[in-house]
Motif scaffolding. Structure first.
Motif, PDB file in Angstrom:
ATOM      1  N   GLU A 273      -8.942  -8.638  -4.022  1.00 24.42           N
ATOM      2  CA  GLU A 273      -8.384  -9.510  -2.988  1.00 24.42           C
ATOM      3  C   GLU A 273      -7.247  -8.816  -2.240  1.00 24.42           C
ATOM      4  OE1 GLU A 273      -6.487 -10.358  -6.910  1.00 24.42           O
ATOM      5  OE2 GLU A 273      -8.554 -10.423  -6.244  1.00 24.42           O
ATOM      6  N   VAL A 274      -6.512  -7.951  -2.934  1.00 26.09           N
ATOM      7  CA  VAL A 274      -5.455  -7.175  -2.286  1.00 26.09           C
ATOM      8  C   VAL A 274      -6.087  -6.093  -1.412  1.00 26.09           C
ATOM      9  CG1 VAL A 274      -3.515  -5.600  -2.684  1.00 26.09           C
ATOM     10  CG2 VAL A 274      -3.787  -7.628  -4.101  1.00 26.09           C
ATOM     11  N   ARG A 275      -7.152  -5.494  -1.888  1.00 25.03           N
ATOM     12  CA  ARG A 275      -7.846  -4.442  -1.126  1.00 25.03           C
ATOM     13  C   ARG A 275      -8.299  -4.955   0.236  1.00 25.03           C
ATOM     14  NH1 ARG A 275     -12.834  -0.806  -3.462  1.00 25.03           N
ATOM     15  NH2 ARG A 275     -12.905   0.666  -1.732  1.00 25.03           N
ATOM     16  N   GLU A 276      -8.840  -6.164   0.270  1.00 23.86           N
ATOM     17  CA  GLU A 276      -9.280  -6.747   1.536  1.00 23.86           C
ATOM     18  C   GLU A 276      -8.092  -7.294   2.326  1.00 23.86           C
ATOM     19  OE1 GLU A 276     -12.352  -6.557   2.845  1.00 23.86           O
ATOM     20  OE2 GLU A 276     -12.786  -5.323   1.087  1.00 23.86           O
ATOM     21  N   GLY A 277      -7.152  -7.918   1.622  1.00 26.76           N
ATOM     22  CA  GLY A 277      -6.029  -8.562   2.289  1.00 26.76           C
ATOM     23  C   GLY A 277      -5.072  -7.598   2.960  1.00 26.76           C
ATOM     24  N   ILE A 278      -4.866  -6.418   2.368  1.00 29.16           N
ATOM     25  CA  ILE A 278      -3.910  -5.464   2.934  1.00 29.16           C
ATOM     26  C   ILE A 278      -4.420  -4.912   4.259  1.00 29.16           C
ATOM     27  CG2 ILE A 278      -4.729  -3.394   1.725  1.00 29.16           C
ATOM     28  CD1 ILE A 278      -1.071  -4.390   2.389  1.00 29.16           C
ATOM     29  N   LYS A 279      -5.722  -4.822   4.398  1.00 28.65           N
ATOM     30  CA  LYS A 279      -6.297  -4.334   5.661  1.00 28.65           C
ATOM     31  C   LYS A 279      -6.025  -5.326   6.789  1.00 28.65           C
ATOM     32  CE  LYS A 279      -9.917  -1.766   3.293  1.00 28.65           C
ATOM     33  NZ  LYS A 279     -11.360  -1.664   3.044  1.00 28.65           N
ATOM     34  N   THR A 280      -6.058  -6.607   6.469  1.00 25.91           N
ATOM     35  CA  THR A 280      -5.756  -7.639   7.458  1.00 25.91           C
ATOM     36  C   THR A 280      -4.254  -7.705   7.706  1.00 25.91           C
ATOM     37  OG1 THR A 280      -7.632  -8.901   6.632  1.00 25.91           O
ATOM     38  CG2 THR A 280      -6.064 -10.084   7.993  1.00 25.91           C
ATOM     39  N   PHE A 281      -3.485  -7.588   6.637  1.00 21.36           N
ATOM     40  CA  PHE A 281      -2.025  -7.689   6.728  1.00 21.36           C
ATOM     41  C   PHE A 281      -1.446  -6.656   7.682  1.00 21.36           C
ATOM     42  CE2 PHE A 281       2.226  -6.636   5.017  1.00 21.36           C
ATOM     43  CZ  PHE A 281       2.826  -7.886   5.137  1.00 21.36           C
ATOM     44  N   SER A 282      -1.922  -5.417   7.578  1.00 22.60           N
ATOM     45  CA  SER A 282      -1.373  -4.336   8.396  1.00 22.60           C
ATOM     46  C   SER A 282      -2.192  -4.069   9.649  1.00 22.60           C
ATOM     47  CB  SER A 282      -1.323  -3.051   7.576  1.00 22.60           C
ATOM     48  OG  SER A 282      -2.634  -2.668   7.211  1.00 22.60           O
ATOM     49  N   ASP A 283      -3.363  -4.664   9.729  1.00 23.33           N
ATOM     50  CA  ASP A 283      -4.302  -4.381  10.811  1.00 23.33           C
ATOM     51  C   ASP A 283      -4.635  -2.889  10.830  1.00 23.33           C
ATOM     52  OD1 ASP A 283      -6.005  -5.130  12.849  1.00 23.33           O
ATOM     53  OD2 ASP A 283      -4.510  -4.823  14.420  1.00 23.33           O
ATOM     54  N   TRP A 284      -4.784  -2.338   9.625  1.00 24.06           N
ATOM     55  CA  TRP A 284      -5.116  -0.922   9.443  1.00 24.06           C
ATOM     56  C   TRP A 284      -6.309  -0.877   8.498  1.00 24.06           C
ATOM     57  CZ3 TRP A 284      -3.260   3.082  12.077  1.00 24.06           C
ATOM     58  CH2 TRP A 284      -3.491   4.372  11.597  1.00 24.06           C
ATOM     59  N   PRO A 285      -7.413  -0.234   8.888  1.00 23.94           N
ATOM     60  CA  PRO A 285      -8.653  -0.367   8.122  1.00 23.94           C
ATOM     61  C   PRO A 285      -8.783   0.472   6.862  1.00 23.94           C
ATOM     62  CG  PRO A 285      -9.019   1.024  10.027  1.00 23.94           C
ATOM     63  CD  PRO A 285      -7.589   0.531  10.115  1.00 23.94           C
ATOM     64  N   THR A 286      -7.868   1.405   6.651  1.00 22.21           N
ATOM     65  CA  THR A 286      -8.058   2.323   5.523  1.00 22.21           C
ATOM     66  C   THR A 286      -6.940   2.223   4.507  1.00 22.21           C
ATOM     67  OG1 THR A 286      -6.936   4.102   6.709  1.00 22.21           O
ATOM     68  CG2 THR A 286      -9.333   3.976   6.948  1.00 22.21           C
ATOM     69  N   ILE A 287      -7.233   2.767   3.342  1.00 25.11           N
ATOM     70  CA  ILE A 287      -6.270   2.843   2.250  1.00 25.11           C
ATOM     71  C   ILE A 287      -6.184   4.316   1.893  1.00 25.11           C
ATOM     72  CG2 ILE A 287      -5.909   2.193  -0.180  1.00 25.11           C
ATOM     73  CD1 ILE A 287      -7.396  -0.407   0.527  1.00 25.11           C
ATOM     74  N   PRO A 288      -5.026   4.874   1.657  1.00 21.48           N
ATOM     75  CA  PRO A 288      -3.742   4.302   1.290  1.00 21.48           C
ATOM     76  C   PRO A 288      -2.936   3.821   2.494  1.00 21.48           C
ATOM     77  CG  PRO A 288      -3.582   6.674   1.286  1.00 21.48           C
ATOM     78  CD  PRO A 288      -5.018   6.338   1.577  1.00 21.48           C
ATOM     79  N   GLN A 289      -1.963   2.965   2.182  1.00 24.86           N
ATOM     80  CA  GLN A 289      -1.034   2.457   3.182  1.00 24.86           C
ATOM     81  C   GLN A 289       0.378   2.517   2.592  1.00 24.86           C
ATOM     82  OE1 GLN A 289      -2.139  -1.382   4.699  1.00 24.86           O
ATOM     83  NE2 GLN A 289      -4.238  -0.749   5.128  1.00 24.86           N
ATOM     84  N   LEU A 290       1.300   3.041   3.368  1.00 25.23           N
ATOM     85  CA  LEU A 290       2.678   3.188   2.921  1.00 25.23           C
ATOM     86  C   LEU A 290       3.575   2.244   3.721  1.00 25.23           C
ATOM     87  CD1 LEU A 290       4.691   4.822   1.121  1.00 25.23           C
ATOM     88  CD2 LEU A 290       4.954   6.374   3.069  1.00 25.23           C
TER      89      LEU A 290
END
Length: 180
Positions: free
Chosen positions: A133-150
């Motif tokens: 749920e974090v994996r999908e949610g962080i992409k929406t949160f930052s409007d950035w499609p890839t991981i990692p995110q700093l």
């Protein structure tokens, strides 16, 4: 003669279906249907009705084929709230695949190594592989499609490519110094 006609009819029907579902011929098929010149292409006129718009990709407009979250029972607003709280309460947060000692992705490994090269070891990380749920949610949160995110001081810095570029240009050291 009847068998040959039936075979020819079905071959043309299959050709018509392929023409309708092909993305490369979609515009030509639409124009042919709009002008009523379908018969000139050798396709049976009986298959088409005037005014009917062709379906360019089969089922593409159906909601079953729309992008959906595979995470059951999670409220999007709840996850977004938790993510906001996480990035604001911690000075530096890295959302990555795996952990800094054993990254599960080359890009995550690169960002972890960059933070180590900057002598910045006091950061929080979240293994998104453990929490879908974090994996999908962080992409929406930052409007950035890839991981990692700093994230530094609650602000999104970037993914691997941006962090790497900032490190090479010396900008990352300044950003991390503000977090200390």
């Amino acid at each position: 003669s009847r068998l040959r006609f039936a075979t020819l009819f079905w071959r043309r029907a299959v050709m018509a279906f392929r023409a309708l579902t092909s993305t490369s011929r979609c515009a030509r098929t639409s124009a042919a249907l709009a002008t009523g010149r379908v018969a000139s292409r050798g396709l049976p006129v009986a298959l088409f009705a005037r005014g009917v718009q062709p379906v360019c990709r089969a089922f593409s407009g159906h909601p079953d084929f729309a992008p959906q979250s595979h995470v059951e029972g999670t409220a999007n607003n709840e996850i977004q709230g938790k993510l906001k709280k996480l990035v604001t309460e911690n000075k530096v947060v890295l959302f990555m695949k795996g952990n800094p000692e054993a990254p599960q992705c080359g890009f995550s490994k690169t960002v972890a190594q960059i933070l180590a090269a900057e002598d910045f070891l006091e950061y929080s990380y979240v293994d998104v592989l453990k929490y879908p749920e974090v994996r999908e949610g962080i992409k929406t949160f930052s409007d950035w499609p890839t991981i990692p995110q700093l994230y530094v001081n609650g602000e999104f810095v970037g993914g691997c490519d941006i962090v790497l570029q900032m490190h090479r240009e010396g900008e990352l050291k300044d950003v991390l110094a503000k977090a200390s």
